[in-house]
Design a protein around this motif. Structure first.
Motif: not given
Length: 564
Positions: A164-187
Protein backbone atom coordinates in the motif's frame (compact mmCIF):
# COMPACT_ATOMS: atom_id res chain seq x y z
CA UNK A 1 -31.92 -2.20 -41.66
CA UNK A 2 -30.20 0.90 -40.34
CA UNK A 3 -31.09 -0.16 -36.80
CA UNK A 4 -29.74 -3.68 -37.35
CA UNK A 5 -26.49 -2.32 -38.82
CA UNK A 6 -26.03 -0.02 -35.81
CA UNK A 7 -26.47 -2.92 -33.38
CA UNK A 8 -24.00 -5.08 -35.35
CA UNK A 9 -21.46 -2.24 -35.40
CA UNK A 10 -21.73 -1.81 -31.61
CA UNK A 11 -21.26 -5.57 -31.07
CA UNK A 12 -18.25 -5.66 -33.36
CA UNK A 13 -16.64 -2.70 -31.59
CA UNK A 14 -17.27 -4.31 -28.20
CA UNK A 15 -15.69 -7.57 -29.35
CA UNK A 16 -12.70 -5.74 -30.76
CA UNK A 17 -12.16 -3.79 -27.52
CA UNK A 18 -12.41 -7.02 -25.47
CA UNK A 19 -9.88 -8.69 -27.76
CA UNK A 20 -7.48 -5.78 -27.42
CA UNK A 21 -7.62 -6.02 -23.62
CA UNK A 22 -7.21 -9.78 -23.49
CA UNK A 23 -4.16 -10.67 -21.26
CA UNK A 24 -3.31 -13.62 -23.54
CA UNK A 25 -2.81 -11.15 -26.41
CA UNK A 26 -1.15 -8.39 -24.44
CA UNK A 27 0.97 -10.04 -21.82
CA UNK A 28 4.04 -8.63 -23.60
CA UNK A 29 2.60 -5.14 -23.97
CA UNK A 30 4.71 -2.79 -21.84
CA UNK A 31 1.76 -0.49 -21.32
CA UNK A 32 -0.86 -2.96 -20.06
CA UNK A 33 -1.79 -2.23 -16.43
CA UNK A 34 -4.71 -3.05 -14.19
CA UNK A 35 -5.64 -0.81 -11.28
CA UNK A 36 -6.60 -2.59 -8.05
CA UNK A 37 -8.84 0.33 -7.11
CA UNK A 38 -11.26 -0.58 -9.95
CA UNK A 39 -11.89 -4.22 -8.98
CA UNK A 40 -13.38 -5.90 -5.91
CA UNK A 41 -11.12 -6.31 -2.90
CA UNK A 42 -11.00 -9.68 -1.17
CA UNK A 43 -7.92 -9.55 1.09
CA UNK A 44 -9.32 -6.96 3.47
CA UNK A 45 -12.63 -5.54 4.64
CA UNK A 46 -14.42 -3.27 2.14
CA UNK A 47 -14.35 -0.34 4.59
CA UNK A 48 -10.72 -0.92 5.59
CA UNK A 49 -8.54 1.16 3.28
CA UNK A 50 -5.20 0.68 5.08
CA UNK A 51 -4.08 -1.96 2.58
CA UNK A 52 -5.40 -0.31 -0.57
CA UNK A 53 -2.61 0.22 -3.06
CA UNK A 54 -2.63 2.86 -5.75
CA UNK A 55 0.21 1.10 -7.55
CA UNK A 56 -0.92 -0.48 -10.80
CA UNK A 57 0.02 -4.05 -11.66
CA UNK A 58 2.57 -3.97 -14.45
CA UNK A 59 2.26 -7.52 -15.80
CA UNK A 60 5.08 -7.43 -18.37
CA UNK A 61 7.58 -6.33 -15.71
CA UNK A 62 6.30 -8.91 -13.24
CA UNK A 63 6.64 -11.53 -15.94
CA UNK A 64 10.21 -10.42 -16.55
CA UNK A 65 11.02 -10.67 -12.83
CA UNK A 66 9.46 -14.13 -12.62
CA UNK A 67 11.54 -15.31 -15.55
CA UNK A 68 14.65 -14.45 -13.54
CA UNK A 69 13.39 -16.54 -10.64
CA UNK A 70 12.21 -19.43 -12.80
CA UNK A 71 15.47 -19.50 -14.71
CA UNK A 72 17.58 -19.45 -11.59
CA UNK A 73 15.54 -21.86 -9.49
CA UNK A 74 13.86 -24.22 -11.93
CA UNK A 75 15.91 -24.23 -15.08
CA UNK A 76 13.23 -22.35 -16.95
CA UNK A 77 10.26 -24.11 -15.36
CA UNK A 78 7.46 -22.63 -13.29
CA UNK A 79 7.81 -21.33 -9.76
CA UNK A 80 5.55 -21.71 -6.73
CA UNK A 81 4.15 -18.30 -5.81
CA UNK A 82 2.13 -17.02 -2.84
CA UNK A 83 0.05 -13.92 -3.65
CA UNK A 84 -0.64 -11.47 -0.82
CA UNK A 85 -2.92 -8.42 -1.07
CA UNK A 86 -4.04 -9.22 -4.63
CA UNK A 87 -7.79 -9.31 -5.29
CA UNK A 88 -9.65 -12.10 -7.12
CA UNK A 89 -9.43 -10.44 -10.51
CA UNK A 90 -5.68 -9.87 -10.15
CA UNK A 91 -5.12 -13.46 -9.02
CA UNK A 92 -6.93 -14.69 -12.12
CA UNK A 93 -4.92 -12.28 -14.23
CA UNK A 94 -1.70 -13.64 -12.69
CA UNK A 95 -2.64 -17.21 -13.60
CA UNK A 96 -3.51 -16.14 -17.12
CA UNK A 97 -0.39 -14.08 -17.75
CA UNK A 98 1.93 -16.53 -15.96
CA UNK A 99 0.30 -19.93 -16.54
CA UNK A 100 3.47 -21.87 -15.70
CA UNK A 101 3.56 -20.61 -12.10
CA UNK A 102 1.70 -22.40 -9.30
CA UNK A 103 0.01 -19.35 -7.75
CA UNK A 104 -1.79 -19.67 -4.40
CA UNK A 105 -3.53 -16.92 -2.43
CA UNK A 106 -2.20 -16.02 1.01
CA UNK A 107 -4.60 -14.34 3.43
CA UNK A 108 -3.95 -12.59 6.72
CA UNK A 109 -6.82 -12.94 9.15
CA UNK A 110 -7.70 -10.32 11.74
CA UNK A 111 -6.48 -10.76 15.30
CA UNK A 112 -9.07 -11.50 17.93
CA UNK A 113 -10.78 -8.63 19.72
CA UNK A 114 -9.10 -9.69 22.97
CA UNK A 115 -5.65 -8.89 21.58
CA UNK A 116 -4.89 -5.34 22.74
CA UNK A 117 -1.73 -3.30 23.17
CA UNK A 118 -2.02 -3.83 26.93
CA UNK A 119 -2.22 -7.57 26.27
CA UNK A 120 0.80 -7.52 23.98
CA UNK A 121 2.82 -5.12 26.14
CA UNK A 122 1.98 -5.63 29.83
CA UNK A 123 3.77 -3.23 32.15
CA UNK A 124 5.15 -6.05 34.29
CA UNK A 125 5.96 -9.65 33.52
CA UNK A 126 7.49 -12.33 35.72
CA UNK A 127 10.98 -12.24 34.19
CA UNK A 128 12.44 -14.73 36.67
CA UNK A 129 9.41 -17.02 36.15
CA UNK A 130 9.09 -17.48 39.90
CA UNK A 131 5.32 -17.79 39.70
CA UNK A 132 4.43 -18.36 36.06
CA UNK A 133 6.04 -18.06 32.66
CA UNK A 134 5.00 -14.99 30.66
CA UNK A 135 2.67 -15.84 27.81
CA UNK A 136 1.55 -14.11 24.65
CA UNK A 137 -1.86 -14.05 22.95
CA UNK A 138 -2.30 -16.22 19.90
CA UNK A 139 -2.27 -14.51 16.54
CA UNK A 140 -3.69 -16.21 13.46
CA UNK A 141 -1.22 -17.84 11.12
CA UNK A 142 -1.32 -16.82 7.43
CA UNK A 143 -3.83 -18.94 5.55
CA UNK A 144 -2.88 -20.20 2.07
CA UNK A 145 -5.45 -21.33 -0.47
CA UNK A 146 -4.85 -24.04 -3.03
CA UNK A 147 -3.16 -23.05 -6.26
CA UNK A 148 -4.94 -22.80 -9.57
CA UNK A 149 -4.85 -26.58 -10.04
CA UNK A 150 -6.39 -27.26 -6.65
CA UNK A 151 -3.16 -28.59 -5.16
CA UNK A 152 -1.98 -27.67 -1.67
CA UNK A 153 1.28 -25.72 -1.66
CA UNK A 154 3.34 -25.52 1.54
CA UNK A 155 6.66 -24.14 0.32
CA UNK A 156 7.02 -21.20 -2.05
CA UNK A 157 9.78 -19.93 -4.25
CA UNK A 158 8.34 -16.42 -4.39
CA UNK A 159 6.02 -14.34 -2.23
CA UNK A 160 4.46 -11.55 -4.29
CA UNK A 161 3.06 -8.68 -2.23
CA UNK A 162 1.16 -5.68 -3.47
CA UNK A 163 2.16 -2.94 -1.05
CA UNK A 164 0.00 0.00 0.00
CA UNK A 165 3.00 2.34 -0.26
CA UNK A 166 5.95 2.95 -2.53
CA UNK A 167 8.76 2.35 -0.02
CA UNK A 168 11.44 -0.10 -1.02
CA UNK A 169 12.68 -3.08 0.92
CA UNK A 170 15.97 -3.70 2.70
CA UNK A 171 16.88 -7.18 1.41
CA UNK A 172 19.51 -8.04 -1.16
CA UNK A 173 18.33 -7.16 -4.65
CA UNK A 174 18.25 -9.99 -7.18
CA UNK A 175 17.67 -7.57 -10.04
CA UNK A 176 17.57 -3.78 -10.35
CA UNK A 177 14.28 -2.07 -9.68
CA UNK A 178 12.05 -1.94 -12.73
CA UNK A 179 9.36 0.68 -12.20
CA UNK A 180 7.24 -0.40 -9.25
CA UNK A 181 8.45 -3.99 -9.46
CA UNK A 182 11.13 -4.98 -6.96
CA UNK A 183 12.70 -8.42 -6.72
CA UNK A 184 14.54 -9.35 -3.52
CA UNK A 185 16.20 -12.42 -2.10
CA UNK A 186 15.46 -12.47 1.66
CA UNK A 187 17.86 -13.64 4.34
CA UNK A 188 16.02 -16.80 5.36
CA UNK A 189 17.93 -17.16 8.63
CA UNK A 190 17.18 -13.58 9.64
CA UNK A 191 13.49 -14.00 8.79
CA UNK A 192 13.33 -17.24 10.77
CA UNK A 193 14.96 -15.55 13.76
CA UNK A 194 12.61 -12.57 13.68
CA UNK A 195 9.52 -14.70 13.29
CA UNK A 196 10.61 -17.02 16.10
CA UNK A 197 10.72 -14.15 18.58
CA UNK A 198 7.74 -13.69 20.88
CA UNK A 199 5.00 -11.37 19.76
CA UNK A 200 5.70 -7.81 20.82
CA UNK A 201 6.79 -7.57 24.45
CA UNK A 202 4.43 -9.93 26.26
CA UNK A 203 7.31 -12.36 26.70
CA UNK A 204 11.04 -11.74 26.91
CA UNK A 205 12.83 -11.76 23.56
CA UNK A 206 15.87 -12.99 25.47
CA UNK A 207 15.16 -15.39 28.36
CA UNK A 208 16.06 -13.96 31.74
CA UNK A 209 17.92 -17.15 32.58
CA UNK A 210 20.24 -16.58 29.60
CA UNK A 211 21.80 -13.62 31.40
CA UNK A 212 23.17 -15.95 34.07
CA UNK A 213 24.83 -18.27 31.56
CA UNK A 214 28.13 -17.72 29.72
CA UNK A 215 27.39 -16.39 26.26
CA UNK A 216 28.57 -18.56 23.39
CA UNK A 217 28.90 -16.75 20.09
CA UNK A 218 27.11 -18.56 17.21
CA UNK A 219 29.28 -20.34 14.65
CA UNK A 220 28.48 -17.96 11.81
CA UNK A 221 30.41 -15.48 9.67
CA UNK A 222 31.28 -12.41 11.76
CA UNK A 223 28.95 -9.47 11.37
CA UNK A 224 29.85 -5.83 11.52
CA UNK A 225 28.78 -4.79 15.02
CA UNK A 226 29.49 -1.87 17.33
CA UNK A 227 28.62 -0.15 20.57
CA UNK A 228 27.57 3.47 20.22
CA UNK A 229 26.88 6.49 22.39
CA UNK A 230 26.01 10.12 21.67
CA UNK A 231 27.33 13.35 23.20
CA UNK A 232 25.74 16.75 22.76
CA UNK A 233 26.94 18.24 26.06
CA UNK A 234 30.56 17.77 27.13
CA UNK A 235 29.80 19.59 30.37
CA UNK A 236 27.33 16.96 31.49
CA UNK A 237 28.21 13.63 29.90
CA UNK A 238 31.81 13.52 28.63
CA UNK A 239 33.07 12.00 31.89
CA UNK A 240 30.26 9.43 31.79
CA UNK A 241 31.17 8.40 28.24
CA UNK A 242 34.83 7.90 29.23
CA UNK A 243 33.91 5.63 32.14
CA UNK A 244 31.30 3.82 30.02
CA UNK A 245 34.04 2.92 27.52
CA UNK A 246 36.24 1.65 30.35
CA UNK A 247 33.37 -0.46 31.71
CA UNK A 248 32.66 -1.97 28.26
CA UNK A 249 36.27 -3.09 27.95
CA UNK A 250 36.38 -4.45 31.49
CA UNK A 251 33.14 -6.40 31.01
CA UNK A 252 34.17 -7.72 27.59
CA UNK A 253 37.45 -8.98 29.02
CA UNK A 254 35.50 -11.14 31.46
CA UNK A 255 33.46 -12.75 28.68
CA UNK A 256 34.10 -15.69 26.38
CA UNK A 257 37.56 -15.65 24.74
CA UNK A 258 35.98 -16.35 21.37
CA UNK A 259 33.91 -13.16 21.41
CA UNK A 260 34.96 -10.81 18.58
CA UNK A 261 36.15 -7.33 19.39
CA UNK A 262 33.56 -4.72 18.53
CA UNK A 263 34.03 -1.08 17.65
CA UNK A 264 32.90 1.64 20.03
CA UNK A 265 31.53 4.69 18.19
CA UNK A 266 30.85 8.06 19.81
CA UNK A 267 28.66 10.45 17.83
CA UNK A 268 29.53 13.99 18.85
CA UNK A 269 28.09 17.29 17.70
CA UNK A 270 29.83 20.60 17.07
CA UNK A 271 29.70 21.65 20.74
CA UNK A 272 32.19 18.96 21.79
CA UNK A 273 35.68 20.51 21.90
CA UNK A 274 38.77 19.06 20.26
CA UNK A 275 40.17 18.43 23.73
CA UNK A 276 37.21 16.27 24.70
CA UNK A 277 37.19 14.51 21.33
CA UNK A 278 40.80 13.57 21.92
CA UNK A 279 39.91 12.18 25.34
CA UNK A 280 37.11 10.08 23.85
CA UNK A 281 39.50 8.64 21.28
CA UNK A 282 42.05 7.88 24.01
CA UNK A 283 39.28 6.03 25.88
CA UNK A 284 38.66 3.81 22.85
CA UNK A 285 35.76 5.54 21.11
CA UNK A 286 35.83 6.06 17.34
CA UNK A 287 34.66 9.67 17.20
CA UNK A 288 32.15 10.54 14.46
CA UNK A 289 31.04 14.15 13.98
CA UNK A 290 27.31 14.76 13.52
CA UNK A 291 25.10 17.79 13.07
CA UNK A 292 23.00 18.36 16.17
CA UNK A 293 19.26 17.93 15.65
CA UNK A 294 16.93 20.22 17.57
CA UNK A 295 13.70 19.04 19.09
CA UNK A 296 11.22 21.68 17.80
CA UNK A 297 9.00 21.26 20.87
CA UNK A 298 11.75 21.74 23.45
CA UNK A 299 12.39 25.00 25.27
CA UNK A 300 15.67 26.81 24.78
CA UNK A 301 18.48 25.33 26.91
CA UNK A 302 16.21 22.52 28.11
CA UNK A 303 17.71 19.06 28.70
CA UNK A 304 15.85 17.66 25.67
CA UNK A 305 16.59 20.49 23.24
CA UNK A 306 19.11 18.49 21.19
CA UNK A 307 18.38 14.87 22.04
CA UNK A 308 16.86 14.17 18.63
CA UNK A 309 20.51 13.87 17.61
CA UNK A 310 20.11 10.25 18.70
CA UNK A 311 18.49 9.57 15.32
CA UNK A 312 21.96 9.68 13.74
CA UNK A 313 22.45 6.17 15.13
CA UNK A 314 20.75 4.91 12.00
CA UNK A 315 23.46 6.55 9.86
CA UNK A 316 26.04 3.97 11.04
CA UNK A 317 25.32 1.79 8.01
CA UNK A 318 28.81 0.31 7.97
CA UNK A 319 27.53 -1.84 10.84
CA UNK A 320 24.81 -4.48 10.63
CA UNK A 321 23.83 -4.05 14.27
CA UNK A 322 24.53 -1.45 16.94
CA UNK A 323 23.96 -1.61 20.69
CA UNK A 324 23.34 1.95 21.84
CA UNK A 325 24.24 2.95 25.41
CA UNK A 326 23.45 6.25 27.10
CA UNK A 327 26.58 7.86 28.50
CA UNK A 328 25.27 7.52 32.07
CA UNK A 329 25.43 3.71 32.02
CA UNK A 330 27.95 1.41 33.63
CA UNK A 331 28.42 -1.92 31.86
CA UNK A 332 29.03 -4.69 34.40
CA UNK A 333 28.79 -7.86 32.33
CA UNK A 334 29.37 -8.69 28.65
CA UNK A 335 26.67 -7.16 26.44
CA UNK A 336 27.42 -9.66 23.66
CA UNK A 337 24.03 -11.47 23.92
CA UNK A 338 22.27 -8.27 22.85
CA UNK A 339 23.88 -8.41 19.41
CA UNK A 340 21.72 -11.44 18.61
CA UNK A 341 18.56 -9.34 19.05
CA UNK A 342 16.71 -7.52 16.24
CA UNK A 343 15.65 -3.90 15.94
CA UNK A 344 14.33 -2.45 18.19
CA UNK A 345 15.12 -4.45 21.32
CA UNK A 346 14.97 -2.58 24.62
CA UNK A 347 13.84 -2.87 28.23
CA UNK A 348 10.40 -1.79 29.36
CA UNK A 349 9.96 1.70 30.77
CA UNK A 350 6.31 1.88 31.80
CA UNK A 351 3.04 0.82 30.29
CA UNK A 352 3.56 -0.26 26.69
CA UNK A 353 6.69 1.88 26.27
CA UNK A 354 10.39 1.06 26.13
CA UNK A 355 13.39 2.89 27.59
CA UNK A 356 15.76 4.25 24.96
CA UNK A 357 18.85 4.20 27.20
CA UNK A 358 19.87 0.78 25.85
CA UNK A 359 18.66 -0.18 22.38
CA UNK A 360 19.56 -2.69 19.70
CA UNK A 361 19.23 -0.96 16.32
CA UNK A 362 19.94 -1.91 12.72
CA UNK A 363 21.32 1.16 10.91
CA UNK A 364 19.50 1.96 7.67
CA UNK A 365 19.33 5.03 5.48
CA UNK A 366 15.58 4.58 4.95
CA UNK A 367 14.93 4.53 8.69
CA UNK A 368 17.11 7.59 9.18
CA UNK A 369 15.12 9.50 6.55
CA UNK A 370 11.85 8.44 8.16
CA UNK A 371 12.98 9.69 11.57
CA UNK A 372 14.33 12.98 10.24
CA UNK A 373 11.43 13.70 7.90
CA UNK A 374 8.76 13.57 10.62
CA UNK A 375 10.40 15.55 13.41
CA UNK A 376 7.89 18.35 12.97
CA UNK A 377 4.74 16.20 12.92
CA UNK A 378 5.31 13.29 15.37
CA UNK A 379 4.53 14.13 18.97
CA UNK A 380 6.70 12.71 21.74
CA UNK A 381 4.84 11.70 24.90
CA UNK A 382 7.74 12.88 27.11
CA UNK A 383 9.03 15.64 24.85
CA UNK A 384 12.25 13.77 24.08
CA UNK A 385 13.76 11.15 21.80
CA UNK A 386 12.35 8.28 23.87
CA UNK A 387 8.76 9.33 23.26
CA UNK A 388 9.43 9.94 19.56
CA UNK A 389 11.06 6.54 19.05
CA UNK A 390 8.19 4.82 20.84
CA UNK A 391 5.81 6.37 18.31
CA UNK A 392 7.88 5.07 15.39
CA UNK A 393 8.84 1.65 16.79
CA UNK A 394 5.56 0.70 18.42
CA UNK A 395 6.38 -2.98 17.77
CA UNK A 396 9.49 -3.68 19.84
CA UNK A 397 11.17 -6.64 21.51
CA UNK A 398 11.47 -6.81 25.28
CA UNK A 399 14.87 -7.34 26.91
CA UNK A 400 15.18 -8.37 30.56
CA UNK A 401 15.28 -5.40 32.93
CA UNK A 402 18.83 -6.38 33.96
CA UNK A 403 20.03 -5.42 30.48
CA UNK A 404 19.31 -1.78 31.44
CA UNK A 405 18.81 -1.78 35.19
CA UNK A 406 17.34 1.53 36.32
CA UNK A 407 18.91 2.68 39.59
CA UNK A 408 15.50 3.53 41.01
CA UNK A 409 13.96 2.39 44.29
CA UNK A 410 10.40 3.16 45.34
CA UNK A 411 10.04 5.30 48.43
CA UNK A 412 6.92 3.36 49.42
CA UNK A 413 8.94 0.24 50.26
CA UNK A 414 10.30 -0.36 53.74
CA UNK A 415 13.93 0.42 54.50
CA UNK A 416 14.73 -3.27 54.83
CA UNK A 417 13.12 -4.09 51.50
CA UNK A 418 14.99 -1.26 49.75
CA UNK A 419 18.31 -2.29 51.28
CA UNK A 420 17.72 -5.90 50.21
CA UNK A 421 16.93 -4.81 46.65
CA UNK A 422 20.11 -2.74 46.46
CA UNK A 423 22.22 -5.62 47.75
CA UNK A 424 20.59 -8.23 45.51
CA UNK A 425 21.21 -6.40 42.24
CA UNK A 426 23.79 -3.68 42.76
CA UNK A 427 26.11 -5.29 45.32
CA UNK A 428 26.04 -8.85 43.96
CA UNK A 429 29.36 -10.52 43.19
CA UNK A 430 29.67 -11.41 40.43
CA UNK A 431 27.42 -8.72 39.01
CA UNK A 432 23.92 -9.78 37.92
CA UNK A 433 22.93 -6.70 35.89
CA UNK A 434 24.44 -6.27 32.44
CA UNK A 435 24.29 -2.49 32.74
CA UNK A 436 23.23 -0.04 35.46
CA UNK A 437 21.50 3.17 34.39
CA UNK A 438 22.36 6.06 36.71
CA UNK A 439 19.10 7.95 37.00
CA UNK A 440 19.28 11.01 39.25
CA UNK A 441 22.48 12.85 40.13
CA UNK A 442 25.30 11.16 38.23
CA UNK A 443 28.27 9.69 40.15
CA UNK A 444 30.72 12.16 38.63
CA UNK A 445 28.61 15.06 39.93
CA UNK A 446 28.89 13.70 43.49
CA UNK A 447 31.82 13.44 45.81
CA UNK A 448 33.13 9.92 45.54
CA UNK A 449 32.61 9.28 49.28
CA UNK A 450 28.90 8.39 48.86
CA UNK A 451 25.94 8.74 46.51
CA UNK A 452 24.86 12.36 46.92
CA UNK A 453 21.28 11.52 45.88
CA UNK A 454 20.79 10.61 49.57
CA UNK A 455 20.91 14.30 50.53
CA UNK A 456 18.03 15.47 48.33
CA UNK A 457 14.42 14.56 49.18
CA UNK A 458 13.50 14.50 45.47
CA UNK A 459 16.44 12.27 44.51
CA UNK A 460 16.68 9.77 47.38
CA UNK A 461 14.74 7.22 45.32
CA UNK A 462 17.79 7.01 43.01
CA UNK A 463 20.39 6.55 45.76
CA UNK A 464 22.66 3.49 45.90
CA UNK A 465 26.09 3.47 47.50
CA UNK A 466 26.68 0.03 45.94
CA UNK A 467 26.23 1.28 42.37
CA UNK A 468 28.12 4.48 43.21
CA UNK A 469 31.15 2.49 44.42
CA UNK A 470 31.12 0.29 41.32
CA UNK A 471 31.12 3.30 39.01
CA UNK A 472 34.14 4.73 40.84
CA UNK A 473 36.02 1.44 40.50
CA UNK A 474 35.67 1.73 36.71
CA UNK A 475 36.71 5.39 36.92
CA UNK A 476 39.85 4.51 38.88
CA UNK A 477 40.82 1.92 36.24
CA UNK A 478 41.18 4.71 33.65
CA UNK A 479 44.50 6.43 32.98
CA UNK A 480 45.10 9.44 35.23
CA UNK A 481 44.91 11.80 32.24
CA UNK A 482 41.34 10.71 31.51
CA UNK A 483 40.33 10.98 35.16
CA UNK A 484 41.10 14.67 34.84
CA UNK A 485 37.91 15.04 32.74
CA UNK A 486 35.79 14.05 35.75
CA UNK A 487 36.61 16.97 38.05
CA UNK A 488 34.00 19.13 39.80
CA UNK A 489 33.57 22.82 39.15
CA UNK A 490 33.11 25.18 42.09
CA UNK A 491 29.40 25.65 41.54
CA UNK A 492 28.80 21.91 41.79
CA UNK A 493 30.90 21.64 44.93
CA UNK A 494 28.86 24.43 46.48
CA UNK A 495 25.64 22.67 45.53
CA UNK A 496 26.82 19.44 47.15
CA UNK A 497 27.69 21.31 50.36
CA UNK A 498 24.26 22.97 50.26
CA UNK A 499 22.47 19.63 49.93
CA UNK A 500 24.48 18.11 52.78
CA UNK A 501 23.62 21.07 55.01
CA UNK A 502 19.93 20.68 54.16
CA UNK A 503 20.09 16.95 54.94
CA UNK A 504 21.79 17.70 58.27
CA UNK A 505 19.12 20.25 59.15
CA UNK A 506 16.40 17.72 58.30
CA UNK A 507 18.30 15.02 60.22
CA UNK A 508 17.85 12.43 57.45
CA UNK A 509 17.88 8.99 59.02
CA UNK A 510 20.37 7.47 56.55
CA UNK A 511 23.05 9.73 58.03
CA UNK A 512 25.10 10.18 54.89
CA UNK A 513 25.45 13.87 55.68
CA UNK A 514 27.71 12.83 58.59
CA UNK A 515 30.31 11.25 56.27
CA UNK A 516 33.49 13.41 56.12
CA UNK A 517 34.41 14.26 52.55
CA UNK A 518 37.80 12.90 51.56
CA UNK A 519 37.40 13.12 47.77
CA UNK A 520 40.64 14.71 46.54
CA UNK A 521 38.69 16.51 43.79
CA UNK A 522 37.32 18.92 46.42
CA UNK A 523 40.69 20.71 46.34
CA UNK A 524 41.29 20.57 42.57
CA UNK A 525 40.25 23.42 40.31
CA UNK A 526 38.47 21.95 37.29
CA UNK A 527 38.64 25.19 35.30
CA UNK A 528 42.37 25.69 35.70
CA UNK A 529 43.05 22.04 34.95
CA UNK A 530 40.86 22.17 31.88
CA UNK A 531 41.41 25.21 29.74
CA UNK A 532 43.72 27.49 31.69
CA UNK A 533 41.20 30.21 32.60
CA UNK A 534 42.00 32.64 35.40
CA UNK A 535 42.51 31.10 38.82
CA UNK A 536 39.85 33.48 40.13
CA UNK A 537 37.26 31.13 38.71
CA UNK A 538 38.42 28.54 41.25
CA UNK A 539 37.68 30.57 44.37
CA UNK A 540 35.58 28.41 46.69
CA UNK A 541 31.96 29.44 46.58
CA UNK A 542 29.19 29.16 49.11
CA UNK A 543 25.45 29.05 48.78
CA UNK A 544 23.61 31.07 51.41
CA UNK A 545 19.87 31.68 51.43
CA UNK A 546 19.64 30.49 47.85
CA UNK A 547 16.83 28.40 46.48
CA UNK A 548 17.76 25.35 44.40
CA UNK A 549 15.76 25.46 41.19
CA UNK A 550 15.08 23.09 38.33
CA UNK A 551 14.71 19.35 38.04
CA UNK A 552 18.14 18.04 38.86
CA UNK A 553 17.29 14.64 37.48
CA UNK A 554 17.26 15.93 33.94
CA UNK A 555 18.62 19.48 33.74
CA UNK A 556 22.11 20.91 33.79
CA UNK A 557 23.45 20.67 37.30
CA UNK A 558 25.60 23.73 36.76
CA UNK A 559 22.60 26.04 36.22
CA UNK A 560 20.46 25.43 39.29
CA UNK A 561 21.09 28.55 41.35
CA UNK A 562 19.74 31.99 40.51
CA UNK A 563 22.40 34.68 40.03
CA UNK A 564 25.20 32.34 41.09
Amino acid sequence: MLYVKLVLLILMCGSFVSLLNSPSIHHDDEHLTQSSAEVPRVSYEPDDTRYVSDVTVDWPKISKAMQLVAGAEHGGGGARVALLNFDDSEVQQWRTVLPRTAAAVARLERAGSNVTWEHLYPEWIDEEELYHAPTCPDLPEPAVDADGDGEEVAVFDVVAVKLPCRRGGSWDEVAPRDGDVWLYRPDADALRRDLALPVGSCRLAMPFSALAEPHVAPAAPPRREAYATILHSEELYACGALVAAQSIRMASASGAPSEPERDMVALVDETISARHRGALEAAGWKVRAIRRVRNPRAAADAYNEWNYSKFWLWSLTEYDRVVFLDADLLVQRPMAPLFAMPEVSATANHGTLFNSGVMVVEPCGCTLRLLMDHIADIDSYNGGDQGYLNEVFSWWHRLPSHANYMKHFWEGDSGERLAAARRAVLAAEPAVALAVHFVGMKPWFCFRDYDCNWNSPQLRQFASDEAHARWWRAHDAMPAALQGFCLLDERQKALLRWDAAEARAANFSDGHWRVPIADPRRNICATAAGDGEAAAACVEREIKNRRVEGNRVTTSYAKLIDNF
